[in-house]
Design a protein around this motif. Structure first.
Motif, PDB file in Angstrom:
ATOM      1  N   ALA A 187       0.837  -1.193   0.000  1.00 63.39           N
ATOM      2  CA  ALA A 187       0.000   0.000   0.000  1.00 63.39           C
ATOM      3  C   ALA A 187       0.876   1.248   0.000  1.00 63.39           C
ATOM      4  CB  ALA A 187      -0.899   0.005   1.214  1.00 63.39           C
ATOM      5  N   LYS A 188       0.280   2.343  -0.426  1.00 68.17           N
ATOM      6  CA  LYS A 188       0.991   3.622  -0.406  1.00 68.17           C
ATOM      7  C   LYS A 188       0.435   4.559   0.646  1.00 68.17           C
ATOM      8  CE  LYS A 188       2.255   3.306  -5.217  1.00 68.17           C
ATOM      9  NZ  LYS A 188       2.151   3.864  -6.542  1.00 68.17           N
ATOM     10  N   CYS A 189      -0.654   4.138   1.297  1.00 70.55           N
ATOM     11  CA  CYS A 189      -1.240   4.947   2.369  1.00 70.55           C
ATOM     12  C   CYS A 189      -2.016   4.018   3.289  1.00 70.55           C
ATOM     13  CB  CYS A 189      -2.143   6.037   1.803  1.00 70.55           C
ATOM     14  SG  CYS A 189      -3.528   5.419   0.865  1.00 70.55           S
ATOM     15  N   GLY A 190      -2.374   4.536   4.442  1.00 67.07           N
ATOM     16  CA  GLY A 190      -3.161   3.748   5.383  1.00 67.07           C
ATOM     17  C   GLY A 190      -2.338   3.275   6.567  1.00 67.07           C
ATOM     18  N   LEU A 191      -3.049   2.651   7.517  1.00 69.00           N
ATOM     19  CA  LEU A 191      -2.385   2.207   8.743  1.00 69.00           C
ATOM     20  C   LEU A 191      -1.402   1.070   8.496  1.00 69.00           C
ATOM     21  CD1 LEU A 191      -5.247   2.365  11.370  1.00 69.00           C
ATOM     22  CD2 LEU A 191      -3.234   3.812  11.223  1.00 69.00           C
ATOM     23  N   GLY A 192      -1.748   0.184   7.588  1.00 68.60           N
ATOM     24  CA  GLY A 192      -0.817  -0.906   7.272  1.00 68.60           C
ATOM     25  C   GLY A 192       0.492  -0.383   6.733  1.00 68.60           C
ATOM     26  N   HIS A 193       0.414   0.605   5.869  1.00 71.40           N
ATOM     27  CA  HIS A 193       1.630   1.212   5.324  1.00 71.40           C
ATOM     28  C   HIS A 193       2.434   1.899   6.421  1.00 71.40           C
ATOM     29  CE1 HIS A 193       3.997   4.464   3.491  1.00 71.40           C
ATOM     30  NE2 HIS A 193       4.226   3.544   2.564  1.00 71.40           N
ATOM     31  N   VAL A 194       1.754   2.575   7.337  1.00 69.76           N
ATOM     32  CA  VAL A 194       2.449   3.245   8.444  1.00 69.76           C
ATOM     33  C   VAL A 194       3.184   2.224   9.300  1.00 69.76           C
ATOM     34  CG1 VAL A 194       2.112   4.587  10.571  1.00 69.76           C
ATOM     35  CG2 VAL A 194       0.895   5.218   8.488  1.00 69.76           C
ATOM     36  N   ILE A 195       2.541   1.090   9.579  1.00 74.27           N
ATOM     37  CA  ILE A 195       3.172   0.056  10.402  1.00 74.27           C
ATOM     38  C   ILE A 195       4.395  -0.519   9.701  1.00 74.27           C
ATOM     39  CG2 ILE A 195       2.853  -2.238  11.423  1.00 74.27           C
ATOM     40  CD1 ILE A 195      -0.094  -1.428  11.878  1.00 74.27           C
ATOM     41  N   VAL A 196       4.264  -0.842   8.420  1.00 72.29           N
ATOM     42  CA  VAL A 196       5.387  -1.418   7.672  1.00 72.29           C
ATOM     43  C   VAL A 196       6.514  -0.405   7.517  1.00 72.29           C
ATOM     44  CG1 VAL A 196       6.074  -2.316   5.421  1.00 72.29           C
ATOM     45  CG2 VAL A 196       3.960  -3.102   6.469  1.00 72.29           C
ATOM     46  N   ALA A 197       6.175   0.835   7.164  1.00 70.83           N
ATOM     47  CA  ALA A 197       7.205   1.855   6.961  1.00 70.83           C
ATOM     48  C   ALA A 197       7.924   2.200   8.261  1.00 70.83           C
ATOM     49  CB  ALA A 197       6.577   3.109   6.363  1.00 70.83           C
ATOM     50  N   SER A 198       7.185   2.272   9.369  1.00 71.71           N
ATOM     51  CA  SER A 198       7.823   2.600  10.640  1.00 71.71           C
ATOM     52  C   SER A 198       8.680   1.440  11.137  1.00 71.71           C
ATOM     53  CB  SER A 198       6.790   2.988  11.686  1.00 71.71           C
ATOM     54  OG  SER A 198       5.926   1.901  11.950  1.00 71.71           O
TER      55      SER A 198
END
Length: 51
Positions: free
Chosen positions: A4-15
């Motif tokens: 994904a490029k946005c959303g909570l899943g992306h935030v979790i993976v990116a962080s």
């Protein structure tokens, strides 16, 4: 692999990739709160629509 490029899943993976642990835990806590609220909403709808 799909990402994904946005959303909570992306935030979790990116962080997780950038070692931003507080952001990952905040996103997971928000996701947990949202899931509990959605569960209670479904229970309420079930009680109202299926007597």
């Amino acid at each position: 692999m799909l990402m994904a490029k946005c959303g909570l899943g992306h935030v979790i993976v990116a962080s997780g990739g950038s070692a931003d642990t507080p952001l990952a835990f905040a996103a997971m806590a928000l996701l947990s709160i949202m899931s509990v609220l959605l569960f209670h909403l479904v229970v309420l709808l079930e009680r109202l629509l299926l007597p």
